[in-house]
Scaffold this motif. Structure first.
Motif, PDB file in Angstrom:
ATOM      1  N   LEU A  51       0.788  -1.220  -0.191  1.00  0.00           N
ATOM      2  CA  LEU A  51       0.160  -0.026   0.016  1.00  0.00           C
ATOM      3  C   LEU A  51       0.884   1.238  -0.175  1.00  0.00           C
ATOM      4  CD1 LEU A  51      -2.572  -1.163   2.680  1.00  0.00           C
ATOM      5  CD2 LEU A  51      -3.131  -0.743   0.372  1.00  0.00           C
ATOM      6  N   ALA A  52       2.130   1.111  -0.091  1.00  0.00           N
ATOM      7  CA  ALA A  52       3.097   2.178   0.061  1.00  0.00           C
ATOM      8  C   ALA A  52       2.621   3.295  -0.947  1.00  0.00           C
ATOM      9  CB  ALA A  52       4.509   1.745  -0.264  1.00  0.00           C
ATOM     10  N   HIS A  53       2.341   3.122  -2.021  1.00  0.00           N
ATOM     11  CA  HIS A  53       1.943   4.319  -3.046  1.00  0.00           C
ATOM     12  C   HIS A  53       0.735   5.012  -2.619  1.00  0.00           C
ATOM     13  CE1 HIS A  53       5.350   3.709  -5.808  1.00  0.00           C
ATOM     14  NE2 HIS A  53       5.200   2.511  -5.848  1.00  0.00           N
ATOM     15  N   ASP A  54      -0.275   4.284  -2.452  1.00  0.00           N
ATOM     16  CA  ASP A  54      -1.553   4.841  -1.746  1.00  0.00           C
ATOM     17  C   ASP A  54      -1.447   5.547  -0.562  1.00  0.00           C
ATOM     18  OD1 ASP A  54      -2.885   3.757  -3.995  1.00  0.00           O
ATOM     19  OD2 ASP A  54      -3.466   1.752  -3.153  1.00  0.00           O
ATOM     20  N   VAL A  55      -0.627   5.161   0.631  1.00  0.00           N
ATOM     21  CA  VAL A  55      -0.225   5.828   1.788  1.00  0.00           C
ATOM     22  C   VAL A  55       0.500   7.235   1.226  1.00  0.00           C
ATOM     23  CG1 VAL A  55       0.923   5.839   3.789  1.00  0.00           C
ATOM     24  CG2 VAL A  55      -0.424   3.748   3.171  1.00  0.00           C
ATOM     25  N   MET A  56       1.387   7.110   0.457  1.00  0.00           N
ATOM     26  CA  MET A  56       1.972   8.402   0.268  1.00  0.00           C
ATOM     27  C   MET A  56       1.163   9.271  -0.679  1.00  0.00           C
ATOM     28  SD  MET A  56       5.116   8.130   1.782  1.00  0.00           S
ATOM     29  CE  MET A  56       4.146   7.205   2.959  1.00  0.00           C
ATOM     30  N   GLN A  62      -4.421  13.848   0.879  1.00  0.00           N
ATOM     31  CA  GLN A  62      -5.622  13.686   1.956  1.00  0.00           C
ATOM     32  C   GLN A  62      -6.825  12.886   1.586  1.00  0.00           C
ATOM     33  OE1 GLN A  62      -4.931  14.980   5.235  1.00  0.00           O
ATOM     34  NE2 GLN A  62      -2.853  15.466   4.116  1.00  0.00           N
ATOM     35  N   VAL A  63      -6.717  12.124   0.116  1.00  0.00           N
ATOM     36  CA  VAL A  63      -7.751  11.456  -0.075  1.00  0.00           C
ATOM     37  C   VAL A  63      -7.324   9.911  -0.380  1.00  0.00           C
ATOM     38  CG1 VAL A  63      -9.187  11.094  -2.086  1.00  0.00           C
ATOM     39  CG2 VAL A  63      -8.539  13.345  -1.475  1.00  0.00           C
ATOM     40  N   PRO A  64      -7.661   8.922   0.263  1.00  0.00           N
ATOM     41  CA  PRO A  64      -7.097   7.640  -0.010  1.00  0.00           C
ATOM     42  C   PRO A  64      -7.595   7.149  -1.011  1.00  0.00           C
ATOM     43  CG  PRO A  64      -8.821   7.787   1.929  1.00  0.00           C
ATOM     44  CD  PRO A  64      -8.737   9.209   1.649  1.00  0.00           C
ATOM     45  N   THR A  65      -6.867   6.311  -1.840  1.00  0.00           N
ATOM     46  CA  THR A  65      -7.300   5.810  -3.207  1.00  0.00           C
ATOM     47  C   THR A  65      -6.751   4.170  -3.073  1.00  0.00           C
ATOM     48  OG1 THR A  65      -5.273   6.405  -4.094  1.00  0.00           O
ATOM     49  CG2 THR A  65      -7.031   8.002  -4.563  1.00  0.00           C
ATOM     50  N   GLY A  66      -7.140   3.478  -4.359  1.00  0.00           N
ATOM     51  CA  GLY A  66      -6.844   2.234  -4.475  1.00  0.00           C
ATOM     52  C   GLY A  66      -7.274   1.113  -3.464  1.00  0.00           C
ATOM     53  N   ASP A  67      -6.575   0.236  -2.829  1.00  0.00           N
ATOM     54  CA  ASP A  67      -6.982  -0.475  -1.715  1.00  0.00           C
ATOM     55  C   ASP A  67      -7.031   0.109  -0.324  1.00  0.00           C
ATOM     56  OD1 ASP A  67      -7.384  -2.715  -3.431  1.00  0.00           O
ATOM     57  OD2 ASP A  67      -5.074  -3.294  -3.345  1.00  0.00           O
ATOM     58  N   LEU A  68      -6.698   1.308  -0.156  1.00  0.00           N
ATOM     59  CA  LEU A  68      -6.395   1.917   1.223  1.00  0.00           C
ATOM     60  C   LEU A  68      -7.680   2.201   1.753  1.00  0.00           C
ATOM     61  CD1 LEU A  68      -4.446   2.824   3.113  1.00  0.00           C
ATOM     62  CD2 LEU A  68      -4.287   5.248   2.099  1.00  0.00           C
ATOM     63  N   PRO A  69      -8.976   2.828   1.053  1.00  0.00           N
ATOM     64  CA  PRO A  69     -10.185   3.000   1.907  1.00  0.00           C
ATOM     65  C   PRO A  69     -10.655   1.820   2.522  1.00  0.00           C
ATOM     66  CG  PRO A  69      -9.996   4.271  -0.320  1.00  0.00           C
ATOM     67  CD  PRO A  69      -8.961   3.292  -0.245  1.00  0.00           C
ATOM     68  N   GLY A  70     -10.568   0.556   1.820  1.00  0.00           N
ATOM     69  CA  GLY A  70     -10.977  -0.645   2.429  1.00  0.00           C
ATOM     70  C   GLY A  70     -10.105  -1.051   3.580  1.00  0.00           C
ATOM     71  N   ASP A  74     -11.536  -1.184   7.689  1.00  0.00           N
ATOM     72  CA  ASP A  74     -11.390  -2.346   8.538  1.00  0.00           C
ATOM     73  C   ASP A  74     -10.707  -2.097   9.960  1.00  0.00           C
ATOM     74  OD1 ASP A  74     -12.713  -4.180   6.682  1.00  0.00           O
ATOM     75  OD2 ASP A  74     -10.949  -4.999   5.916  1.00  0.00           O
ATOM     76  N   VAL A  75      -9.776  -1.066   9.628  1.00  0.00           N
ATOM     77  CA  VAL A  75      -9.151  -0.626  10.783  1.00  0.00           C
ATOM     78  C   VAL A  75     -10.080  -0.045  11.925  1.00  0.00           C
ATOM     79  CG1 VAL A  75      -7.261   1.070  11.709  1.00  0.00           C
ATOM     80  CG2 VAL A  75      -6.647  -0.545   9.974  1.00  0.00           C
ATOM     81  N   ALA A  76     -10.707   0.896  11.369  1.00  0.00           N
ATOM     82  CA  ALA A  76     -11.836   1.668  12.046  1.00  0.00           C
ATOM     83  C   ALA A  76     -12.824   0.862  12.723  1.00  0.00           C
ATOM     84  CB  ALA A  76     -12.601   2.716  11.162  1.00  0.00           C
ATOM     85  N   GLY A  77     -13.044  -0.407  12.113  1.00  0.00           N
ATOM     86  CA  GLY A  77     -14.139  -1.250  12.601  1.00  0.00           C
ATOM     87  C   GLY A  77     -13.524  -2.603  13.547  1.00  0.00           C
ATOM     88  N   PHE A  99       1.132   5.382   7.600  1.00  0.00           N
ATOM     89  CA  PHE A  99      -0.200   4.501   7.312  1.00  0.00           C
ATOM     90  C   PHE A  99      -0.954   5.064   8.743  1.00  0.00           C
ATOM     91  CE2 PHE A  99      -2.633   1.104   8.851  1.00  0.00           C
ATOM     92  CZ  PHE A  99      -3.589   0.903   7.759  1.00  0.00           C
ATOM     93  N   PHE A 100      -0.421   5.163   9.830  1.00  0.00           N
ATOM     94  CA  PHE A 100      -1.330   5.255  10.687  1.00  0.00           C
ATOM     95  C   PHE A 100      -1.536   6.651  11.000  1.00  0.00           C
ATOM     96  CE2 PHE A 100      -0.130   1.154  12.375  1.00  0.00           C
ATOM     97  CZ  PHE A 100      -1.149   0.458  12.785  1.00  0.00           C
ATOM     98  N   ASP A 101      -0.872   7.648  10.416  1.00  0.00           N
ATOM     99  CA  ASP A 101      -0.992   8.975  10.151  1.00  0.00           C
ATOM    100  C   ASP A 101      -2.408   9.393   9.369  1.00  0.00           C
ATOM    101  OD1 ASP A 101       0.841  10.263  11.680  1.00  0.00           O
ATOM    102  OD2 ASP A 101       2.276  10.576  10.146  1.00  0.00           O
ATOM    103  N   VAL A 102      -2.666   8.376   8.221  1.00  0.00           N
ATOM    104  CA  VAL A 102      -3.525   8.557   7.562  1.00  0.00           C
ATOM    105  C   VAL A 102      -4.889   8.045   7.982  1.00  0.00           C
ATOM    106  CG1 VAL A 102      -2.265   8.986   5.426  1.00  0.00           C
ATOM    107  CG2 VAL A 102      -3.255   6.887   5.830  1.00  0.00           C
ATOM    108  N   VAL A 103      -4.846   7.135   8.940  1.00  0.00           N
ATOM    109  CA  VAL A 103      -5.943   6.750   9.536  1.00  0.00           C
ATOM    110  C   VAL A 103      -6.752   7.758  10.373  1.00  0.00           C
ATOM    111  CG1 VAL A 103      -6.773   5.397  11.825  1.00  0.00           C
ATOM    112  CG2 VAL A 103      -4.887   4.392  10.228  1.00  0.00           C
ATOM    113  N   GLU A 104      -8.147   7.686  10.306  1.00  0.00           N
ATOM    114  CA  GLU A 104      -8.785   8.888  10.753  1.00  0.00           C
ATOM    115  C   GLU A 104      -8.847   9.095  12.015  1.00  0.00           C
ATOM    116  OE1 GLU A 104     -13.704   9.958  10.542  1.00  0.00           O
ATOM    117  OE2 GLU A 104     -13.010   8.281   9.695  1.00  0.00           O
ATOM    118  N   GLN A 105      -8.927  10.348  12.211  1.00  0.00           N
ATOM    119  CA  GLN A 105      -8.508  10.676  13.781  1.00  0.00           C
ATOM    120  C   GLN A 105      -9.704  10.328  14.397  1.00  0.00           C
ATOM    121  OE1 GLN A 105      -8.305  14.930  14.341  1.00  0.00           O
ATOM    122  NE2 GLN A 105      -7.777  14.836  16.480  1.00  0.00           N
ATOM    123  N   GLY A 106      -9.505   9.575  15.605  1.00  0.00           N
ATOM    124  CA  GLY A 106     -10.485   8.920  16.627  1.00  0.00           C
ATOM    125  C   GLY A 106     -10.747   7.780  16.235  1.00  0.00           C
TER     126      GLY A 106
END
Length: 206
Positions: A51-56, A62-70, A74-77, A99-106
């Motif tokens: 997921l390296a490219h999607d994370v960068m 500030q917009v997740p793309t590719g497999d990153l949104p899924g 899953d992390v949020a749930g 990666f954890f920087d782009v995880v939604e706050q909260g």
């Protein structure tokens, strides 16, 4: 049967990876401990190097793309997270932190997290306490008491060394399982406003 969602995040960069090996063993220990309580583990394992490219891109746009949104969903749930990183310059890897920087706050608020790390020398074991634990505590995650660090020598340390590592892995897995079993999953509010009113108004022309 009760089900608990476990997301395992491995930041190893090579194949095979000692970080992935440790992540798999921590996952198996958690699954066994949950099974002993009559709870089924639903596991998703995430290889961050894929997921390296999607994370960068998400860091920049500030917009997740590719497999990153899924993955972020899953992390949020998750009822429990296993997070393992190789040690770079006495800390977590840049990809792991990004990666954890782009995880939604909260999203990690009150979520049980088991931290693990791998490195070439035992002297880096304190990375669990001075880097990983503070990072997840800042995110208001519930970090399990036992973190697991595995140096290169731990994988071939003979019967005694292998037993000590296995004991740490099993203890950490049991602790995560207990916390995950008691985790109350947040329910999404169907009336929650997805976009702030002020943001909507700012897009209107005069």
């Amino acid at each position: 049967m009760t089900v608990r969602r476990i997301v395992t995040v491995s930041a190893g960069l090579s194949t095979p990876s000692s970080s992935r090996l440790l992540a798999d063993r921590l996952t198996a220990a958690t699954e066994r401990a949950l099974g002993d309580e009559g709870i089924q583990a639903q596991v998703r394992t995430v290889e961050l190097r894929e997921l390296a490219h999607d994370v960068m891109n998400a860091m920049v746009t500030q917009v997740p793309t590719g497999d990153l949104p899924g993955v972020l969903s899953d992390v949020a749930g998750a009822d429990g997270i296993i997070a393992v990183t190789p040690v770079f310059n006495a800390s977590y890897s840049g990809l792991f932190k990004s990666f954890f920087d782009v995880v939604e706050q909260g999203a990690l608020d009150s979520v049980p997290v088991l931290v693990g790390a791998t490195g070439g020398s035992p002297r880096h074991s304190l990375v669990l306490e001075h880097a990983l634990r503070p990072m997840f505590t800042y995110a208001r995650a519930l970090v399990v008491p036992t973190g697991v660090y595995a140096a290169s020598e731990d994988w071939g340390a003979g019967d005694e060394g292998a037993r000590e590592l296995n004991e740490r892995i099993e203890r950490a897995g049991r602790q995560l399982a207990r916390l995950a079993a008691d985790h109350e999953r947040r329910e999404e509010d169907p009336y929650d406003e997805p976009v702030a009113f002020a943001d909507l108004m700012s897009g209107l022309g005069t």
